[in-house]
Scaffold this motif. Structure first.
Motif, mmCIF file in Angstrom:
data_model
loop_
_atom_site.group_PDB
_atom_site.id
_atom_site.type_symbol
_atom_site.label_atom_id
_atom_site.label_comp_id
_atom_site.label_asym_id
_atom_site.label_seq_id
_atom_site.Cartn_x
_atom_site.Cartn_y
_atom_site.Cartn_z
ATOM 1 N N SER A 217 9.631 24.846 12.509
ATOM 2 C CA SER A 217 10.109 25.566 14.370
ATOM 3 C C SER A 217 11.071 25.062 14.749
ATOM 4 N N ALA A 220 14.273 27.931 14.588
ATOM 5 C CA ALA A 220 13.471 28.992 14.418
ATOM 6 C C ALA A 220 13.701 30.381 15.622
ATOM 7 N N TYR A 222 13.093 34.048 17.396
ATOM 8 C CA TYR A 222 12.134 35.252 17.387
ATOM 9 C C TYR A 222 13.524 36.480 17.513
ATOM 10 N N ASP A 223 13.505 37.366 17.104
ATOM 11 C CA ASP A 223 14.175 38.564 17.688
ATOM 12 C C ASP A 223 13.533 39.715 18.116
ATOM 13 N N THR A 228 11.004 39.869 15.083
ATOM 14 C CA THR A 228 10.229 39.321 13.373
ATOM 15 C C THR A 228 10.968 37.938 13.607
ATOM 16 N N TRP A 229 10.531 36.808 13.175
ATOM 17 C CA TRP A 229 10.763 35.571 13.506
ATOM 18 C C TRP A 229 12.715 35.002 12.062
ATOM 19 N N ARG A 230 13.365 34.109 12.771
ATOM 20 C CA ARG A 230 13.981 33.786 11.444
ATOM 21 C C ARG A 230 13.390 32.122 11.793
ATOM 22 N N SER A 231 13.546 31.552 10.392
ATOM 23 C CA SER A 231 12.817 30.182 10.205
ATOM 24 C C SER A 231 14.187 29.220 10.869
ATOM 25 N N GLN A 537 2.308 29.784 12.508
ATOM 26 C CA GLN A 537 3.467 30.726 12.724
ATOM 27 C C GLN A 537 4.742 30.240 13.042
ATOM 28 N N TYR A 538 5.861 30.301 13.411
ATOM 29 C CA TYR A 538 6.588 29.510 14.350
ATOM 30 C C TYR A 538 6.709 29.560 15.639
ATOM 31 N N LYS A 539 7.062 28.165 16.148
ATOM 32 C CA LYS A 539 7.264 28.237 17.638
ATOM 33 C C LYS A 539 8.680 27.489 17.792
ATOM 34 N N ASN A 540 9.104 28.005 18.455
ATOM 35 C CA ASN A 540 10.395 27.913 19.366
ATOM 36 C C ASN A 540 9.937 27.374 20.639
#
Length: 681
Positions: A217, A220, A222-223, A228-231, A537-540
């Protein structure tokens, strides 16, 4: 005809001076009592003898080199037989401790001589016997030259017939002669207890502040166009370390960083319909990219991990890694060693369950089918991470694995790496939590997250600080990635300040899960954990928004955590577990406790010996501001009941004059907690 005893029970020899009931022991001495370097702990024993002669007792600590360190005990129930001494070990390693009972010829003579000389009965005889004893005492091998000289002066005083008998006696029962014989007593008929194991570990095993995050995260992105996410990577995660160290934490704890399986992969909020873009739970370990000894390709390589560790160490942080002994269906172990798992009647491997919860993406390991193979592979895997700089392991659900396995693993690692610290994440029955501590885990998660009222907290902390402190060291976490209690969901900022402050002051080790600074309080419906949980999930968190000039400047509790850790480092009293005292408060929602520690002089820095006393007063009701009377246990603060003191609030920098009975005002309209440094007038 010779009578035959009905029974003759086998017994160990009792000793000429019986020594009984030695404490603190773990399972009767079958497992080591624990301490850390420089930590005071109390040893007690029952020591007795026949007749009326005086008896004494000593604690003997034997260091790893076999050198004895002797501390004289005192009788705490005068006239009876309970003895105690406060001792400490000065370096890590495997020590032993024993209690020695002994006949006290000086105490016997002093008692008899005081009575007889006062009554003028056998006066000359008593003084002569005293002189003979002092001559003997001066010649003992352990006596220093200066001490022997003091005792010879006592001999001369007893034989000086130009002075009255009471004056001659007083020269021995008071002053330098008396002090010398108390400090280095003559010990006859010495009888020793069993020598019990004492494991002395480094200070971080008892006291430290942990910060947990998910490396993927941190960084990370988000586009918005492709949705989509980039890790994040280990390199981007390393950029967060400066802020963590700046808040004063000692340990950066990483959730699993291994490849994640695709079979039965979980989607957002624990759903079963994950898309190919969803990262899956990092606890579903293993894929064709590798297992527990590999790094997820999105996070980087071992070079990147080594860089992360190097950056952490440069900032004063040690790295802890999650050990979760469970596997995705895609894990290489599942294919290569199916015997390490449980096969059901239909031929499938059993996934993890905690009814009604099901974890279809996880296969728990079974250590009974091939213990030698499974043990050896886990030991090899652990060594991989030690070789790359990990010094602490947080173990996921250790209570679901054999206790004897943990005992073996921790002991085997300690042979060459005694610095490694193990934290047990076992939210389970008390007997299992305690047993894991007994067999080697240096630290244990606790029930703190669910203890909210004053009676609950006081009873629990007193248990941890007394009953189990010699083998189970608590780690208090207000929240984790699995836990978000209703108290935290609905308590508002006061609750988040309060629970961090209590965690960091009630016990020496506490931990914070990333996002605590932002008071992330929204739960997933039907669960006591965060919504949009990072496990799935990812979290920014857009930390930059909370920095000076950011759009959410001033909305973070980072300053509060920084101040809390500054206070913990500056006040040695908060770095111990066994020194807590609770004080009376009229309001059932306000709790007061103190910690007191005498800090010895530091020859290296020249700092003199001093006493450190910290008082914490907390309003446990996060919704109401309350006034109440506090009644302090003044002797526990090192004060006379009629004394007052200056109270310095270390959070707000306010000063007050406190007496034994004082009023406090706490709540969400002010600060929910006073952390007070006691200053004498």
């Amino acid at each position: 005809m010779t009578a035959t005893p009905l029974s003759t029970a086998p017994q160990s020899p009792i000793g000429r001076i019986p020594v009984l009931d030695v404490e603190p022991l773990v399972d009767g001495g079958a497992r080591p009592t624990k301490s850390v370097v420089g930590e005071d702990f109390v040893v007690t024993a029952t020591v007795l003898r026949e007749g009326h002669d005086a008896v004494g007792a000593s604690v003997v600590l034997t260091d790893p080199d076999g050198v004895d360190h002797v501390a004289t005990m005192v009788c705490t129930n005068v006239g009876l037989d309970l003895w105690e001494a406060t001792v400490r070990a000065d370096r890590p390693g495997m020590w032993t401790f024993r209690v020695e009972g002994w006949s006290d010829p000086f105490g016997t003579w002093e008692h008899d001589a005081t009575i007889k000389v006062r009554a003028d009965v056998d006066t000359d005889l008593m003084l002569a016997e005293g002189a003979l004893f002092l001559e003997r005492a001066a010649a003992t091998p352990e006596r220093s030259a200066a001490g022997a000289a003091v005792l010879r002066e006592g001999v001369a005083a007893l034989r000086d017939e130009t002075r009255p008998p009471q004056v001659r006696l007083s020269a021995i029962t008071h002053g330098p002669v008396h002090d010398e014989l108390l400090g280095t007593p003559v010990r006859d008929l010495v009888s020793a207890s069993t020598a019990y194991p004492l494991l002395v570990e480094r200070e971080l095993a008892l006291c430290g502040a942990w910060y947990e995050f998910f490396p993927r995260s941190e960084g990370a992105v988000y586009d918005e166009e492709t949705h989509t996410w980039r890790s994040g990577t280990l390199r981007t995660a390393a950029q967060r370390l400066k802020a963590v160290a700046g808040m004063g934490f000692d340990v950066i704890y990483l959730t699993p960083i291994h490849p994640i399986g695709q079979a039965a992969k979980k989607g957002p909020n624990n759903t079963l319909d994950a898309s190919p873009e969803d990262p899956g739970s990092p606890y579903a370990i293993g894929s064709p990219d590798g297992g527990h000894d590999a790094i997820h390709p999105d996070l980087g390589t071992f070079d990147d991990f080594d860089f992360f560790v190097e950056q952490a160490r440069g900032l004063g942080l040690e790295v802890a890694l999650d050990i979760a002994l469970q596997c995705s269906p895609d894990h290489p172990w599942v294919v290569e060693h199916p015997e390490w798992f449980t096969t059901r009647a239909d031929g499938t491997i059993a996934f993890a369950e905690n009814p009604p919860k099901k974890y279809q993406d996880i296969y728990p390991m079974n250590f009974d089918n091939d213990p030698a193979g499974a043990y050896a592979e886990v030991r090899r895997m652990v060594q991989v991470w030690i070789d790359h700089g990990v010094t602490l392991f947080r173990v996921d659900n250790p209570h679901t694995k054999p206790v004897e396995f943990w005992q073996w693993l921790i002991q085997d690692v300690a042979r060459n790496h005694p610095e490694i610290i193990w934290l047990s994440e076992a939210f389970t029955k008390p007997a299992m939590m305690r047993t894991l501590g007994k067999v080697g885990f240096q630290q244990s998660y606790t029930y703190y997250a669910w203890r909210n009222t004053k009676p609950e907290l006081q009873e629990y902390v007193e248990e941890l600080a007394t009953e189990t402190a010699h083998y189970m060291r608590p780690s208090f976490w207000p929240t984790t990635h699995d836990i978000l209690t209703p108290y935290m969901q609905f308590g508002g900022p006061a609750a988040w300040k309060l629970r961090a402050a209590l965690a960091g002051t009630l016990v020496p080790t506490y931990g914070i899960y990333a996002g605590y600074e932002l008071m992330e309080h929204v739960a997933r419906p039907g669960a006591e954990e965060q919504i949009d949980n990072e496990k799935y999930q990812y979290k920014n968190r857009h930390w930059e928004d909370f920095e000076p000039g950011g759009s959410r400047e001033g909305q973070s509790l980072a300053w509060y955590l920084r101040r809390l850790n500054e206070i913990r480092r500056a006040h040695p009293a908060l770095q111990w577990l066994r020194n807590v005292t609770f004080h009376h408060v009229d309001d059932e929602n306000i709790m007061a406790f103190s910690k007191r520690r005498v800090v010895p002089a530091d020859a290296g820095t020249g700092a003199p010996a001093h006493e450190d006393v910290v008082i914490v007063i907390a309003n446990l009701d996060p919704h109401s501001t309350r006034w109440s009377r506090v009644v302090f246990d003044m002797p526990a603060l090192g004060l006379h009941p009629d004394e007052g003191f200056r109270a310095h609030d270390l959070i707000t920098d306010q000063w007050w004059d406190f007496l034994r009975e004082s009023m406090v005002h706490l709540g969400p309209d002010h600060e929910p907690v006073h952390i007070i440094e006691l200053k004498r007038y």
